[in-house]
Design a protein around this motif. Sequence first.
Motif, PDB file in Angstrom:
ATOM      1  N   ARG A 234       0.828  -1.211   0.000  1.00 63.26           N
ATOM      2  CA  ARG A 234       0.000   0.000   0.000  1.00 63.26           C
ATOM      3  C   ARG A 234       0.866   1.267   0.000  1.00 63.26           C
ATOM      4  O   ARG A 234       0.501   2.267  -0.635  1.00 63.26           O
ATOM      5  CB  ARG A 234      -0.941  -0.008   1.202  1.00 63.26           C
ATOM      6  CG  ARG A 234      -1.991  -1.119   1.193  1.00 63.26           C
ATOM      7  CD  ARG A 234      -3.018  -0.933   0.081  1.00 63.26           C
ATOM      8  NE  ARG A 234      -4.067  -1.940   0.093  1.00 63.26           N
ATOM      9  CZ  ARG A 234      -5.274  -1.777   0.628  1.00 63.26           C
ATOM     10  NH1 ARG A 234      -5.596  -0.638   1.213  1.00 63.26           N
ATOM     11  NH2 ARG A 234      -6.169  -2.742   0.580  1.00 63.26           N
ATOM     12  N   ALA A 237       1.989   1.678  -3.624  1.00 60.08           N
ATOM     13  CA  ALA A 237       0.906   2.112  -4.507  1.00 60.08           C
ATOM     14  C   ALA A 237       0.510   3.552  -4.254  1.00 60.08           C
ATOM     15  O   ALA A 237      -0.002   4.231  -5.150  1.00 60.08           O
ATOM     16  CB  ALA A 237      -0.302   1.191  -4.341  1.00 60.08           C
ATOM     17  N   PHE A 327       0.515  -6.081  -3.880  1.00 60.99           N
ATOM     18  CA  PHE A 327       0.843  -4.906  -4.686  1.00 60.99           C
ATOM     19  C   PHE A 327      -0.067  -4.822  -5.907  1.00 60.99           C
ATOM     20  O   PHE A 327      -0.575  -3.746  -6.249  1.00 60.99           O
ATOM     21  CB  PHE A 327       2.305  -4.965  -5.110  1.00 60.99           C
ATOM     22  CG  PHE A 327       2.757  -3.761  -5.894  1.00 60.99           C
ATOM     23  CD1 PHE A 327       2.682  -2.488  -5.349  1.00 60.99           C
ATOM     24  CD2 PHE A 327       3.253  -3.901  -7.174  1.00 60.99           C
ATOM     25  CE1 PHE A 327       3.092  -1.372  -6.068  1.00 60.99           C
ATOM     26  CE2 PHE A 327       3.667  -2.804  -7.905  1.00 60.99           C
ATOM     27  CZ  PHE A 327       3.583  -1.530  -7.346  1.00 60.99           C
ATOM     28  N   ILE A 331      -2.624  -1.707  -6.612  1.00 61.46           N
ATOM     29  CA  ILE A 331      -2.635  -0.919  -7.850  1.00 61.46           C
ATOM     30  C   ILE A 331      -4.019  -0.954  -8.492  1.00 61.46           C
ATOM     31  O   ILE A 331      -4.542   0.083  -8.951  1.00 61.46           O
ATOM     32  CB  ILE A 331      -1.558  -1.427  -8.825  1.00 61.46           C
ATOM     33  CG1 ILE A 331      -0.153  -1.138  -8.285  1.00 61.46           C
ATOM     34  CG2 ILE A 331      -1.742  -0.805 -10.207  1.00 61.46           C
ATOM     35  CD1 ILE A 331       0.184   0.335  -8.113  1.00 61.46           C
ATOM     36  N   ARG A 334      -6.247   1.320  -6.615  1.00 66.19           N
ATOM     37  CA  ARG A 334      -5.954   2.727  -6.895  1.00 66.19           C
ATOM     38  C   ARG A 334      -6.515   3.150  -8.252  1.00 66.19           C
ATOM     39  O   ARG A 334      -6.793   4.329  -8.462  1.00 66.19           O
ATOM     40  CB  ARG A 334      -4.447   2.969  -6.865  1.00 66.19           C
ATOM     41  CG  ARG A 334      -3.836   2.807  -5.477  1.00 66.19           C
ATOM     42  CD  ARG A 334      -3.120   4.036  -5.016  1.00 66.19           C
ATOM     43  NE  ARG A 334      -3.921   5.223  -5.185  1.00 66.19           N
ATOM     44  CZ  ARG A 334      -3.435   6.436  -5.418  1.00 66.19           C
ATOM     45  NH1 ARG A 334      -2.131   6.618  -5.537  1.00 66.19           N
ATOM     46  NH2 ARG A 334      -4.217   7.476  -5.539  1.00 66.19           N
TER      47      ARG A 334
END
Length: 465
Positions: A234, A237, A327, A331, A334
């Motif tokens: 996090r 990202a 990860f 992403i 996000r």
Amino acid sequence: MSEYLPDPRLAQSALPLYDPVKAADFPQTVLRYRNDRAAASVGLNALSDEAWLNHFGRFQPLPGNQAEPLALRYHGHQFRHYNPDLGDGRGFLFAQLRDDKGRLLDLGTKGSGQTPWSRGGDGRLTLKGGVREVLATAMLEALGVPTSKSFSLIETGEALHRGDEPSPTRSAVLTRLSHSHLRFGTFERLAWLNDADTMRGLCDFIIANYHPTAQDIPGLFDAVVCANARLSARWMAAGFVHGVLNTDNMSMTGESFDYGPYRFLPWYQTGFTAAYFDHAGLYAYGRQPDTVLWNLGQLGRSLTLISDSEPLVAAFNTCPERYDSEFALAICARLNIVPLADNQPLLKSLFPLLGSLAYDGSFEGLFYDWFGGKLSASRAMAGPRAEHYTGDLFEAFRAALDAYDTADPSKLDHPRFAEPDPETLLIDEIEAIWADIAQSDDWSAFHAKLAAIEIYRQALNLQAE
């Protein structure tokens, strides 16, 4: 509103992990920030400002809670050098209580005075340091990073001298709300002391209160590996650089806390460092996952005092794979897209593109423009960064992104996405906010920034917890 439910578990545990201390007697207490949203989650938002100052500026005990503050004992590796002379030198555990989800939380402090672990320091916090931490935690929460919440910031009326900023400077005391202040360094200290009995008791305490699905010590370590793999993913990202990833700054609950010289990336740079004293770049942005892995190794080594090493090593070895998975999920979150079975084509196209966008705000700008994936194409290509969305690197990213469905199209209806630019928290913004406070005691930019970050949090709705 949640009910206030005191539950001072650590104080009642009789584990030798702390020292009772007294808070400093400050010359003044001026309330600069109170987090009423966080306070509502633990039933304290109805406190008057006067009561707030009494509890979080003068540290009168909360009803039914700890009778006195507790300075926690720990050691740690600082820039990978072991230091047995650590512990809460300017903070303490003030209270423990339940939130509206039934979770045990801590109210801990920073800048609350000297303790047996102050090591000659004054036990204080600069007001600028407090302002920076309030901003950091708000922005990290907005970007979906598990983080402590800045609960209260009170100016305390002392003139402090520091070598790394103009002095004398103003003082403050910060109270943070977090899941736990038990650190990797707490275990390192017990291993250094060869105190197996206390370590077993501490493991039982953590399993009972924070990782109840763990069946044994290797299971606990596995849960901590998982939580911290998620945390580091996090951070990456979010484009966040912690700056001081020592083992005493790593939590057993996988939560980011204690912010010093942090930075948010202006643009994608793997070698970007936050701390001016990190000359070797040990804690650079791109090295954070490896650093978390190294720190987990120190925790695992400490646990060999009371556990066979083989299952600990097995759990440790899962960390890289777990990080990669977390990860990819981070992403996709996000970008507000539904993860695929294989997200590598997207990741392999995204970061070369980010690396080519070397201008301030481009890291957050790309995630903002393409939040929602292909549904945001017209918005992105009509926005102020559209001129950069061209060429082979961009076309590879667009082709990869087109394979994804939007996770929650309704988020794009939030009016925040009608604005041209993302919310950012770059160093120049922080310095400008501080300059207004330092030069004219003008807090309007500080409060305006927090209000803007809160709108961004609501729009992104990334669920940090």
